[in-house]
Write an enzyme that holds these catalytic residues in place. Structure first.
Site, PDB file in Angstrom:
ATOM      1  N   ASP A 185       4.289  -7.404 -16.569  1.00  0.00           N
ATOM      2  CA  ASP A 185       5.494  -7.021 -15.827  1.00  0.00           C
ATOM      3  C   ASP A 185       5.854  -5.548 -16.067  1.00  0.00           C
ATOM      4  OD1 ASP A 185       7.598  -7.339 -14.124  1.00  0.00           O
ATOM      5  OD2 ASP A 185       8.849  -8.486 -15.522  1.00  0.00           O
ATOM      6  N   LYS A 216       7.320   5.476  -7.525  1.00  0.00           N
ATOM      7  CA  LYS A 216       6.753   4.148  -7.785  1.00  0.00           C
ATOM      8  C   LYS A 216       6.759   3.318  -6.501  1.00  0.00           C
ATOM      9  CE  LYS A 216       7.660  -0.181 -10.346  1.00  0.00           C
ATOM     10  NZ  LYS A 216       8.426  -0.845 -11.432  1.00  0.00           N
ATOM     11  N   GLU A 265       4.337  -2.982 -15.064  1.00  0.00           N
ATOM     12  CA  GLU A 265       3.271  -2.507 -14.177  1.00  0.00           C
ATOM     13  C   GLU A 265       3.567  -1.130 -13.591  1.00  0.00           C
ATOM     14  OE1 GLU A 265       5.760  -4.279 -13.186  1.00  0.00           O
ATOM     15  OE2 GLU A 265       6.342  -3.081 -11.446  1.00  0.00           O
ATOM     16  N   LYS A 314       8.198 -13.225 -13.647  1.00  0.00           N
ATOM     17  CA  LYS A 314       9.657 -13.122 -13.754  1.00  0.00           C
ATOM     18  C   LYS A 314      10.306 -14.466 -13.445  1.00  0.00           C
ATOM     19  CE  LYS A 314      10.079  -8.293 -12.209  1.00  0.00           C
ATOM     20  NZ  LYS A 314      10.710  -7.756 -13.425  1.00  0.00           N
ATOM     21  N   ASP A 346      11.114  -2.706  -5.354  1.00  0.00           N
ATOM     22  CA  ASP A 346      10.414  -2.004  -6.427  1.00  0.00           C
ATOM     23  C   ASP A 346       9.584  -0.818  -5.913  1.00  0.00           C
ATOM     24  OD1 ASP A 346      10.333  -1.911  -9.175  1.00  0.00           O
ATOM     25  OD2 ASP A 346       8.559  -3.195  -9.362  1.00  0.00           O
ATOM     26  N   ARG A 357       4.782   1.571 -14.897  1.00  0.00           N
ATOM     27  CA  ARG A 357       4.298   2.676 -15.728  1.00  0.00           C
ATOM     28  C   ARG A 357       2.785   2.824 -15.631  1.00  0.00           C
ATOM     29  NH1 ARG A 357       7.000   0.079 -20.988  1.00  0.00           N
ATOM     30  NH2 ARG A 357       8.387  -0.644 -19.326  1.00  0.00           N
ATOM     31  N   ASP A 375       7.230  -6.992  -6.949  1.00  0.00           N
ATOM     32  CA  ASP A 375       6.943  -7.151  -8.376  1.00  0.00           C
ATOM     33  C   ASP A 375       7.318  -8.563  -8.822  1.00  0.00           C
ATOM     34  OD1 ASP A 375       6.502  -6.925 -11.062  1.00  0.00           O
ATOM     35  OD2 ASP A 375       8.219  -5.588 -11.454  1.00  0.00           O
TER      36      ASP A 375
END
Ligand code: BES
Ligand code: MN
Ligand code: ZN
Length: 491
Positions: A342, A260, A344, A272, A283, A346, A265
């Site tokens: 959020d 990933k 994202e 968030k 991230d 996946r 993020d």
């Protein structure tokens, strides 16, 4: 400059060095230290018998003998049996101690009886530990007026040199270099480490080692139909990338590693809270683990076929961003209802796992800082592993144990699949709070077809806000050594 390490066949007593670190297990004075102890006037035996030095993990006591070592540091290994993790950690403690002492060289000796490990393995993990312990990032600070000498070199003392020991050192150096590559990328802020920066880093790495690297830009991603990845990227001015590395040290179906690569993020429209949002520069830790692993492959050139896939984007809120309720058509062909922007990671992984099919993989592993839920479940001690194949999961668990990067299996029963059912699309991108790590893994599984696959959720272990005697705060390179061990065991 990362720490340079070398193996030296020498006894600890009589070895001239600014700092001799001696790793000692809990429970008694190791006989192999008798000569050294005589040199320091019996101080080691007295420290041990008085229990001022017990050998518990991370303990370190410094002595100042009259020579030939300027300093001797006793470093605790903890209770036996002495594991790879314990030895690696003691080496890291020694390197950090040497740095604090301001010496430019450290020599490390693993007390004889402590070595339940074959010498080659001991040398490998000592090398990994020394380099990891010495790692820090000063690149964005003004240098101090009175800089300490830099710890530049480390010696690993062994009873006798051999081909096996030299090979253990070669492996240790390559894995340590992989770890450094990963941490150096992780630590960079989001305004520097963008998807294009990851791509340039991968291209440079490939050029250094003769590994072909292909980078798909926005136009190529559109051509491919990677709309889940493009959807995440559409709220940001940063261009998305899919980075493809292919190391061909053997024929046959490849192992595919996916990481990933969300370079920041914010959560997107489902933004968030501000508290610790800065940590979301980490991230891209899965991506860092994949790129680090290719550094190991480039150095060791093992007889393996490995493909690396790094989908990368920045997740931002804006007038062009994905909105809750939007539906995108993935590369695989399934439609996805975005219920939470959020979730994202996946989305970008779904397209990468779908893309992986063209390589007809022997198996695929992915590493991702995917869910806050894994922090609730396993804390900062272990990552989660979930997979479609029991043998593959066992292989990953064993690699994590050898690597000192533990993962723990979570159940992956069919019952959890329902959490991601959508009213309007084939699947939705969040199953809500219950079993958040498992529903995220089930989401990914919707896009896996034709090969055994295991997913590592490293959200709780990729970085740390706690300093320890073995490590600075910040990036841990979680997943890097696990991937290396997994691959090297398949040679
Ligand atoms: N990058 C985060 C997960 C994360 C959390 C990483 C804490 C490191 C530390 C991920 O993209 C995320 O936001 N996940 C959400 C998913 C939810 C909206 C279904 C989460 O876990 O809250
Ligand atoms: Mn997120
Ligand atoms: Zn994320």
């Amino acid at each position: 400059m990362p720490l340079a390490t070398k193996v030296v066949a020498a006894a600890p007593a009589g070895h001239a060095t600014p700092l001799l670190a001696v790793a000692i297990p809990e429970g008694g004075f190791p006989r192999s230290l008798e000569a050294l102890d005589r040199q320091v006037g019996g101080t080691i035996a007295r420290l041990v018998s008085s229990r001022d030095f017990t050998g518990e993990a991370d303990q370190a006591t410094v002595l100042y003998p009259s020579g030939p070592a300027t300093r001797v540091a006793l470093v605790g290994l903890g209770k036996g049996p002495v594991t790879r993790a314990a030895v690696r950690r003691a080496a890291a403690v020694a390197a950090r101690l040497a740095q604090r002492q301001g010496v430019d060289r450290v020599s490390f000796h693993l007390a004889g009886e402590a070595a339940g490990l074959p010498p080659a393995e001991a040398v490998q993990v000592i090398t990994e530990g020394l380099v990891a312990g010495a790692w820090r990032f000063l690149g964005m600070k003004r240098p101090p007026d009175d800089p300490k000498p830099e710890l530049a070199a480390a010696e690993i003392l062994v009873a006798e040199a051999s081909d096996a020991v030299a090979e253990g050192h070669r492996v240790g150096e390559a894995v340590a270099a992989a770890h450094v590559v990963a941490r150096d990328l992780q630590v960079l802020p989001g305004n520097v480490c963008t998807p294009t920066h990851l791509a340039t880093t991968a291209t440079d790495l490939g050029r250094r080692h003769g590994i072909p690297v292909t980078v798909l830009d926005r136009a190529a991603l559109q051509q491919e139909g990677m709309n889940a990845l493009l959807g995440v990227a559409q709220g940001s001015v940063q261009e998305p990338r899919l980075i493809v590395l292919e190391y061909r040290g053997a024929d046959g179906p490849p192992v595919v590693l996916v990481g990933k690569g969300i370079t920041f993020d914010s959560g997107g429209i489902s933004i968030k809270p501000a508290e610790r949002m800065e940590d979301m520069k980490f991230d891209m830790s899965g991506a860092a683990a994949v790129l680090g692993t290719f550094e190991m492959l480039g150095r060791l050139k093992p007889a393996l076929h490995v493909v690396g896939l790094v989908p990368s984007a920045e997740n931002m809120p804006s007038g062009t961003a994905l909105k809750p309720g939007d539906v995108v058509k993935s590369h695989f062909g399934k439609t996805i209802e975005i219920v939470n922007t959020d979730a994202e990671g996946r989305l970008i992984l779904a397209d990468a796992l779908s893309y992986a099919r063209r390589f007809k993989p022997a198996c695929a592993l992915d590493a991702a800082t995917l869910t806050g839920a894994v922090v609730i479940g396993l804390g900062h001690t272990a990552g989660a592993v979930l997979g479609t194949d029991a043998d593959l999961v066992r292989e990953v668990l064993a690699a994590g144990e050898r690597a000192g990067e533990r993962v723990w299996e979570l159940p992956f029963w069919d019952e959890y699949r329902e959490l991601n059912k959508s009213e309007i699309a084939d699947v939705k991108n969040s199953g809500g709070r219950p079993a958040g790590t498992i529903s995220a893994a089930w989401f990914l599984r919707e896009f896996v077809e034709g090969f055994p696959w295991a997913h590592l959720d490293i959200a709780g272990t990729a970085y740390t806000d706690k300093e320890t005697p073995a490590s600075v705060k910040g990036p841990t390179a979680m997943g890097t050594r696990l991937f290396c061990e997994f691959l090297l065991a398949r040679r």
